[in-house]
Design a protein around this motif. Structure first.
Motif, PDB file in Angstrom:
ATOM      1  N   MET A   1       0.836  -1.165   0.000  1.00  0.00           N
ATOM      2  CA  MET A   1       0.000   0.000   0.000  1.00  0.00           C
ATOM      3  C   MET A   1       0.895   1.246   0.000  1.00  0.00           C
ATOM      4  N   PRO A   2       0.702   2.156  -0.913  1.00  0.00           N
ATOM      5  CA  PRO A   2       1.516   3.374  -0.968  1.00  0.00           C
ATOM      6  C   PRO A   2       1.310   4.248   0.268  1.00  0.00           C
ATOM      7  N   TYR A   3       2.411   4.798   0.784  1.00  0.00           N
ATOM      8  CA  TYR A   3       2.371   5.662   1.958  1.00  0.00           C
ATOM      9  C   TYR A   3       3.045   6.982   1.596  1.00  0.00           C
ATOM     10  N   LEU A   4       2.339   8.083   1.771  1.00  0.00           N
ATOM     11  CA  LEU A   4       2.871   9.400   1.414  1.00  0.00           C
ATOM     12  C   LEU A   4       3.933   9.816   2.418  1.00  0.00           C
ATOM     13  N   ARG A   5       5.117  10.129   1.919  1.00  0.00           N
ATOM     14  CA  ARG A   5       6.247  10.577   2.736  1.00  0.00           C
ATOM     15  C   ARG A   5       6.673  11.962   2.275  1.00  0.00           C
ATOM     16  N   HIS A   6       7.452  12.633   3.107  1.00  0.00           N
ATOM     17  CA  HIS A   6       8.023  13.920   2.719  1.00  0.00           C
ATOM     18  C   HIS A   6       9.489  13.941   3.114  1.00  0.00           C
ATOM     19  N   ASP A   7      10.301  14.442   2.229  1.00  0.00           N
ATOM     20  CA  ASP A   7      11.737  14.549   2.448  1.00  0.00           C
ATOM     21  C   ASP A   7      12.170  15.936   2.000  1.00  0.00           C
ATOM     22  N   GLU A   8      13.046  16.578   2.753  1.00  0.00           N
ATOM     23  CA  GLU A   8      13.498  17.933   2.402  1.00  0.00           C
ATOM     24  C   GLU A   8      14.203  17.969   1.041  1.00  0.00           C
ATOM     25  N   THR A   9      14.877  16.891   0.691  1.00  0.00           N
ATOM     26  CA  THR A   9      15.597  16.837  -0.580  1.00  0.00           C
ATOM     27  C   THR A   9      14.686  16.501  -1.747  1.00  0.00           C
ATOM     28  N   PHE A  10      13.832  15.497  -1.572  1.00  0.00           N
ATOM     29  CA  PHE A  10      13.010  14.981  -2.662  1.00  0.00           C
ATOM     30  C   PHE A  10      11.573  15.482  -2.647  1.00  0.00           C
ATOM     31  N   GLY A  11      11.153  16.128  -1.565  1.00  0.00           N
ATOM     32  CA  GLY A  11       9.774  16.595  -1.482  1.00  0.00           C
ATOM     33  C   GLY A  11       8.834  15.458  -1.145  1.00  0.00           C
ATOM     34  N   ASP A  12       7.598  15.554  -1.609  1.00  0.00           N
ATOM     35  CA  ASP A  12       6.611  14.503  -1.361  1.00  0.00           C
ATOM     36  C   ASP A  12       6.823  13.337  -2.320  1.00  0.00           C
ATOM     37  N   TYR A  13       6.668  12.141  -1.811  1.00  0.00           N
ATOM     38  CA  TYR A  13       6.760  10.943  -2.641  1.00  0.00           C
ATOM     39  C   TYR A  13       5.990   9.816  -1.965  1.00  0.00           C
ATOM     40  N   TYR A  14       5.660   8.791  -2.726  1.00  0.00           N
ATOM     41  CA  TYR A  14       4.971   7.620  -2.194  1.00  0.00           C
ATOM     42  C   TYR A  14       5.965   6.495  -1.999  1.00  0.00           C
ATOM     43  N   GLU A  15       5.920   5.915  -0.826  1.00  0.00           N
ATOM     44  CA  GLU A  15       6.784   4.786  -0.491  1.00  0.00           C
ATOM     45  C   GLU A  15       5.952   3.506  -0.537  1.00  0.00           C
ATOM     46  N   VAL A  16       6.492   2.494  -1.188  1.00  0.00           N
ATOM     47  CA  VAL A  16       5.849   1.186  -1.244  1.00  0.00           C
ATOM     48  C   VAL A  16       6.890   0.163  -0.806  1.00  0.00           C
ATOM     49  N   LEU A  17       6.590  -0.554   0.269  1.00  0.00           N
ATOM     50  CA  LEU A  17       7.517  -1.560   0.776  1.00  0.00           C
ATOM     51  C   LEU A  17       7.104  -2.939   0.280  1.00  0.00           C
ATOM     52  N   GLU A  18       8.098  -3.708  -0.104  1.00  0.00           N
ATOM     53  CA  GLU A  18       7.836  -5.088  -0.514  1.00  0.00           C
ATOM     54  C   GLU A  18       7.848  -5.969   0.730  1.00  0.00           C
ATOM     55  N   ILE A  19       6.786  -6.715   0.940  1.00  0.00           N
ATOM     56  CA  ILE A  19       6.686  -7.635   2.070  1.00  0.00           C
ATOM     57  C   ILE A  19       6.755  -9.049   1.516  1.00  0.00           C
ATOM     58  N   SER A  20       7.963  -9.609   1.535  1.00  0.00           N
ATOM     59  CA  SER A  20       8.174 -10.967   1.024  1.00  0.00           C
ATOM     60  C   SER A  20       9.402 -11.555   1.704  1.00  0.00           C
ATOM     61  N   GLU A  21       9.541 -12.868   1.633  1.00  0.00           N
ATOM     62  CA  GLU A  21      10.705 -13.528   2.225  1.00  0.00           C
ATOM     63  C   GLU A  21      12.007 -13.053   1.575  1.00  0.00           C
ATOM     64  N   GLN A  22      11.956 -12.706   0.303  1.00  0.00           N
ATOM     65  CA  GLN A  22      13.146 -12.243  -0.401  1.00  0.00           C
ATOM     66  C   GLN A  22      13.542 -10.827   0.022  1.00  0.00           C
ATOM     67  N   ALA A  23      12.587 -10.023   0.432  1.00  0.00           N
ATOM     68  CA  ALA A  23      12.845  -8.615   0.728  1.00  0.00           C
ATOM     69  C   ALA A  23      13.135  -8.338   2.200  1.00  0.00           C
ATOM     70  N   ILE A  24      12.825  -9.261   3.084  1.00  0.00           N
ATOM     71  CA  ILE A  24      12.946  -9.011   4.523  1.00  0.00           C
ATOM     72  C   ILE A  24      14.074  -9.847   5.108  1.00  0.00           C
ATOM     73  N   ASP A  25      14.981  -9.179   5.822  1.00  0.00           N
ATOM     74  CA  ASP A  25      16.024  -9.864   6.574  1.00  0.00           C
ATOM     75  C   ASP A  25      15.415 -10.239   7.925  1.00  0.00           C
ATOM     76  N   THR A  26      15.176 -11.513   8.127  1.00  0.00           N
ATOM     77  CA  THR A  26      14.483 -11.965   9.335  1.00  0.00           C
ATOM     78  C   THR A  26      15.446 -12.320  10.474  1.00  0.00           C
TER      79      THR A  26
END
Length: 92
Positions: A1-26
């Motif tokens: 699910m996209p989450y609206l973030r704000h960064d002083e360098t990049f401004g507003d952007y949408y963050e999408v995290l991958e939730i999978s065994e390949q993407a997460i260090d458990t």
């Protein structure tokens, strides 16, 4: 699910995290990872005992501390007063 973030360098952007065994260090999840209140290391509520991925979501089972502080938070969770959780992460 996209989450609206704000960064002083990049401004507003949408963050999408991958939730999978390949993407997460458990590594930390399998080593009794602390279960914290508000990402505060001085406010440990208990420890993560089990985790699993299902339908693109990460779930955990936790053991609460017997402290009065942890038990009061646990009661709020049981009473559905506290329903949201957050997990800390780093982008590699």
């Amino acid at each position: 699910m996209p989450y609206l973030r704000h960064d002083e360098t990049f401004g507003d952007y949408y963050e999408v995290l991958e939730i999978s065994e390949q993407a997460i260090d458990t590594t930390r999840l399998v080593k009794n990872m602390p279960f914290l209140k508000d990402h505060d290391h001085s406010a440990q509520l208990g420890a993560v005992k089990k985790f699993w991925l299902q339908n693109g979501k990460l779930y955990v089972s936790v053991k609460f501390s017997r402290s009065k502080f942890a038990q009061s938070i646990k009661e709020d969770i049981i009473d559905l007063i506290r329903q949201n959780t957050s997990i800390g992460y780093y982008v590699n």
